[in-house]
Every structure is written in C-alpha cells, then in structure tokens.
Design an enzyme around this catalytic site. Structure first.
Site, short mmCIF file in Angstrom:
data_model
loop_
_atom_site.label_atom_id
_atom_site.label_comp_id
_atom_site.label_asym_id
_atom_site.label_seq_id
_atom_site.Cartn_x
_atom_site.Cartn_y
_atom_site.Cartn_z
N ASP A 1 46.83 38.65 42.78
CA ASP A 1 46.52 37.27 42.43
C ASP A 1 46.48 36.36 43.66
O ASP A 1 47.11 36.66 44.68
CB ASP A 1 47.57 36.75 41.45
CG ASP A 1 47.04 35.64 40.55
OD1 ASP A 1 45.98 35.06 40.85
OD2 ASP A 1 47.70 35.36 39.53
N GLU B 200 44.11 31.17 29.85
CA GLU B 200 45.21 30.33 30.35
C GLU B 200 44.82 28.85 30.42
O GLU B 200 45.70 27.99 30.42
CB GLU B 200 45.63 30.80 31.75
CG GLU B 200 46.37 32.13 31.75
CD GLU B 200 46.82 32.50 33.15
OE1 GLU B 200 47.93 32.10 33.54
OE2 GLU B 200 46.06 33.20 33.85
#
Length: 629
Positions: A395, A450
């Site tokens: 990430d 998200e």
C-alpha cells in the site's frame, strides 16, 4: 503462461495493413503523406499523416467511416532532439503479429491476438531518428515511440487525443493513487484540469477508452490535461524529465474502441504487453478473500484471536483466503526492524499454521516504506515466504513517477521469485502488468468501497472505464456500511460479478453475511477467474449488467443508478434453455427468484433506486432445480 509466439511478416501493401502514400491532384503541390493500418473492413482504422510543410505528425481513427479520434498531435521531445516538427519520412515496414497466451485471472483466461503493425521511420534535419510503431486490432489501435541511443532524456510528449467537442465523456479527476471518481461530461465541457488516462468517450464511431500499456521504470506515468472548451486531451508525464541512458521504447498509447460490449470485453491493453516473465505460474491461484479491515480496522489487525476467528469463518464458507490488514506487525505504531527478534516476535507464523490446517491461505498488508530498499525486501520477502504467507497487499505507493515505476520493476521480480501473489493499493492501474507478471492478482487504483462519497453513477461507470484494463480491487460486500455506500444490498452482491478481480475481497463482517444468507451463499459460489465475459446491458453512469462464465455456469451482476425500475435484461449467453436464479431486493431483505429461459430471451428484474441484482444461469434439464453446487 504464454505459448510460443508466431510472428508473420506481412507483405507490404496488403489490404489489411496498408502503407498508403496520399498524393495531391495532378498539378497541385503535394502537402501530406499518409499511412493507414487496420485488420478488417469493419475494424478500427488508424491514419497517420505527415504534413510536408511543417514536418508534423498527426493520428486519427475511424470505424466504419465514422469518427473515433479526430486528427491529433503525435510527437516527443528529448534534450537533444525535437521530434514534434520538421520531420522527414525515411521508410516504412509492415508485419502481422499473432499470439496465443493464457492468463491466471481476468475476464478471459485464454487469449488470442491478431494485430497489424506498421513501423514508420522519420528523421529531423539534424539526422536524429524516430520510429513510430502503430498497431491495429479488432478492438483497438495503439502507438509508441522508439528512439535509438544518444537522444538524451525525454522532456515531454506532444501526444494528444482530439475528440469532437460534443462527444460524451466519462472522466476521473487525476490523483496519483488513481482514486478519482468518474463523472459524465462532454469532451469540451469537462472542466480545465488533469484527468485519469483511463478516459471513456462516445462518438458516432462508437466508444473509445484511452489507456496505456507496457509501462515500466524506463519511462514515466501519464495523465490527461484538458482545457475547457476544447475536445483535446494532452498527454502529460509525471516527471519533468524522464532519464534514459540508451535506446528507449515508450509505453503504448492505446485506444480501446468499438461498441460498448466490445470495449467492456476487450483485453487489448494486455495483448499489447510483453509475455509472462513467470516461468511456472502453478502457484498463482485466484480466489475470494475474507478481508477484515472495514470490519474493525487496526484493532482487529493486531489481534491474533480475532484473526483466527476470521480464518475459521473463511474455512467454514470454503473461501480460499483471509487477508490481514494494517496493524499486524506494528509495535507502538512502528515496527523495529533493528530488533534481532523482529521475525520471531510476530504471531503471524501461528496464524498461518492455523489457517493452513483449515485450508485457508493468508494474505498480509504491508506498507511500501517497509519494502522501498533492496535490503528491506531481502528481510521481508523471504520471511513471508518461509512463514507460508500466500500474498502481499502493498500500500501507499501513491505515485507514477519514474523512480516509483522502477521500484515496481524490482518488487515484481522479487515477489515472483518468492512465490508471493500481489495486490497493489494506493497504486498505479494495470496497464498490461497482469500479462507480464501474472502473480499481480489485482490493484486498487479506484475509488472503492472504502470511500464515503461514491455515487451510484460512479459505480455503474467503472465496468466501462477502470475495470476494462485489468483487475480492480473495489472490495465489494460491505453490507454493514449502510449509509456509507450509495447502493442497495442486491447491488452490493452484484458488484462481485460486475467487477472483476483476481482476488475478490469481501469487505463485510461475518455477522452481516450471516444476516443475509442469500448473499453469503452466493459468495460461496462466485469464482475469481473467468472463462468468458459478456456485457448484457449497459450505459455508463446508468446501468451495467455483466455475465461472466465459469465452466458451464454464467454468473450475472447488475448495478443501476437512478430511480426504481423494472429492468429488462437480454440473456445473450448462448443457445439452449437456462435456469436463471436471481437475488433481488425485497420488501424485507434479499429474495431469490427462479425461472427457465431460452438463450436470447429477455428477463425482467425489479430494481430499487440505485439498486441491482446478482444471479447464476446454468444449463437446464428436467430435474434441475438450482444452479448452486
């Protein structure tokens, strides 16, 4: 894994890959030379023109005689040569490229490629040389620049795409993490600014998705720059200067084009990419994943007991993977890699052993900063492999600059060497990467589950934009996020098919699945790799209904934006009789409907506002009462 490639050099002047010199009428001054490339009369046709007065190149695309891309600038500028003007033609060469290859995931596992290619060589007045490579296929056209050594660093491109001003446009505001929402405009009315290179346009020649392929650390990522009031979208690079120290081949500037079904089903950007660099891909296994971050965040990530419970739930459902997100390796928010016991203090080996015993593989989140040097990668990657971890979710790259792309080059080689599947978040988008590195199972590069500001229109645009070019980790299934997502429960189930991802991560909680047994049971069935993909119905920003085949079953996923309606869906999945089971929104929750239809029939689905549906179609014969197995 790619099978041996057969490349046939075509005769110069064939009807399918023609290099045509256009001359002016007799007695008039010749002002333009032009070359066209296509594969068939009904396929897209790309035309490259050289203005003899200015030495500038332009490229246009038509389909069936109708406009796809208007004449658009072509050129590149280096520190030692300007290849955007004063060019003279040297020579041309044609060939046909034919390939067959097989992927581990994606819209279609078996791929067949046929493209015609023209290579045009030009020179500046000072003798600097540029080769322009142009390819045309049934579902797209593309071009790239090839420069010999000695040209110096690249300072930019003059490449651009010019659309009719009134062309429909679905654009995502550019962000380095590629998480901008897609919004509908016309080509000219889109606000001045930078946009994702995955831009979709509609003209009288059909739909065209702009894209890139074969992007590596040898170059720089691109975005589209636009000035309101024009239909032109310029290519801007992430770096002001692209460093080179030898010959250079730039990424492909690709245009996936055709009707909407052709664009949606296309694998053109993969087809342009280099063949697989993984000799034995047998360890690469797509699958569905129980993902726990939205179910509890870092506290859940730090708890071995919680993670064991999630593994047990995945095992009970026969879901092949469980993903452990941020927090598992942190101590007081920072992991001390100088601690000689850092590898043995982790509870991850215990979790992996627990999961292995239950037939579940573990995927772990890790921040890119833990892997940004070769020394750190030499610590982490062999350790994860030794523990038995199946994959890594890396990430926060948040850049498409050349230095970051060089990091991608390194991490791709090294994760493959350690048999670790990869899910990139905060990342670039596929751009052919999944053909060359098939252990890349999915990438974020999307405003996904998200986000709290997504719209139903954005959700119905993604199958025609971002997801066209490769796996997309949207993370559907977050039933517990009521009020934080714009769609209904049935639409949320449908996203697991409408969106393709080699690791399809379910973002909900076990409690939310158990409260919706129809959704949970559907998740038990849904695959993460497909034999075929078809668009049944669609209009960007309004509706998207896709069918994906696994074996003899077709899985159906439909998402809609706007008011409630009775949607009509053509069952164009093949001849014969089909048992069709659909999951829809009912008055008191999800409901299942069953009906027997013939291929080509139209079936109706009651859709709530911003709703959708999921389904399975299987061959019907007497005695067949369900498609579930």
């Amino acid at each position: 894994m790619a099978v041996p490639i057969r490349t046939v050099v075509a005769a110069l002047c064939t009807a399918l890959a023609a290099t045509l010199l256009t001359t002016a009428p007799a007695g008039a001054e010749q002002r333009e030379r032009a070359w066209t490339v296509t594969v068939a009369a009904d396929a897209p046709r790309v035309r490259i023109a050289l203005d003899d007065a200015t030495g500038t190149l332009s490229l246009s695309v038509t389909r069936g005689g109708r406009t796809v891309i208007e004449p658009s600038p072509v050129g590149i500028v280096t520190e030692r040569a300007d290849f955007s003007k004063d060019l003279r033609f040297l020579r041309g060469k044609n060939r046909t490229v034919e390939e067959r290859y097989r992927t581990r995931s994606g819209k279609r596992l078996d791929r067949r490629v046929r493209m015609n290619e023209t290579r045009l060589s030009f020179a500046t007045p000072a003798g600097a040389r540029l080769d322009l490579l142009v390819r045309a296929a049934a579902d797209g056209v593309a071009y790239r620049y090839v420069l010999p050594a000695g040209h110096g660093d690249v300072l930019g491109e003059t490449s651009a795409f010019t659309l009719p001003p009134d062309a429909g446009a679905w654009l995502g505001t550019y962000r380095p993490d590629n998480e901008g929402q897609f919004t509908e405009y016309t080509a000219a009315t889109a606000p001045t600014g930078a946009y994702s290179p995955q831009a979709l346009f509609a003209t009288d020649g059909g739909y065209t998705l702009l894209a890139e392929s074969d992007l590596t650390g040898a170059y720089s990522g691109a975005r589209l720059a636009h000035d309101k009031g024009t239909g032109t979208y310029r290519v801007e690079l992430a770096d002001d200067r692209v460093k080179t120290d030898g010959p250079l081949t730039t990424p492909w500037r690709a245009m996936v084009t055709g009707d909407l079904a052709t664009v949606t089903r296309s694998t053109f950007t993969d087809d342009l990419a280099p063949a697989s660099k993984v000799a034995d891909p047998s360890w690469i296994r797509p699958g569905t994943v129980l993902w726990t971050w939205l179910a509890g965040g870092r506290p859940a990530g730090q708890s071995l007991a919680a993670q064991k419970a999630y593994v047990d739930y995945a095992a009970e459902r026969n879901w092949p993977y469980e993903a452990v997100d941020a927090g598992w390796y942190f101590k007081a928010d920072e992991w001390d890699v100088t601690d000689p016991d850092w590898q043995t203090n982790s509870w991850m080996p215990e979790l992996v052993d627990h999961a292995r015993a239950k037939g579940v593989g573990i995927i772990v989140w890790i921040h890119q900063r833990e892997l940004d040097t070769s020394e750190e990668r030499a610590q982490w990657l062999p350790t994860l492999e030794r523990w038995g971890v199946k994959g890594v979710k890396i990430d926060f790259m948040d850049s498409e600059a050349q230095a970051t792309l060089q990091w991608y080059d390194a991490i791709l080689r090294e994760t493959a060497a350690h048999h670790l599947m990869v899910n990139f978040h905060g990342s670039t988008v596929p751009k052919g990467i999944q053909r060359t590195w098939p252990h890349v199972m999915t990438l974020e590069g999307v405003a996904g589950e998200e986000k709290r500001t997504n719209t139903a229109a954005h959700l119905t645009t993604l199958p025609f934009t971002r997801n066209v070019i490769g796996s997309m980790d949207f993370t559907p299934g977050a039933f517990h996020r009521v009020g934080l997502r714009p769609n209904s429960d049935a639409a949320e189930v449908g996203l697991t098919v409408a969106y393709e991802s080699g690791l399809q991560m379910f973002a909900g909680t076990p409690d939310s699945y158990d409260a919706r047994p129809l959704a949970r049971d559907y998740f038990d069935q849904v695959p993460a790799a497909w034999n075929d993909t078809r668009l049944l119905a669609g209009r960007p920003g309004r509706e998207a209904v896709l069918a994906r085949r696994s074996g003899d079953r077709w899985f159906l996923g439909g998402v809609y934006a706007g008011p409630a309606r009775r949607a009509e869906v053509p069952l164009t999945i093949g001849a014969g009789r089909w048992l069709v089971e659909t999951i829809q929104d009912g008055a008191d929750g999800l409901v299942r409907n069953r009906q027997v239809l013939r291929g080509g029939d139209t079936f109706a689905v009651d859709v709530v506002a911003n709703g959708g549906f999921a389904g399975i179609a299987c061959p019907w014969r007497p005695g067949v009462t369900t498609c579930h197995r």
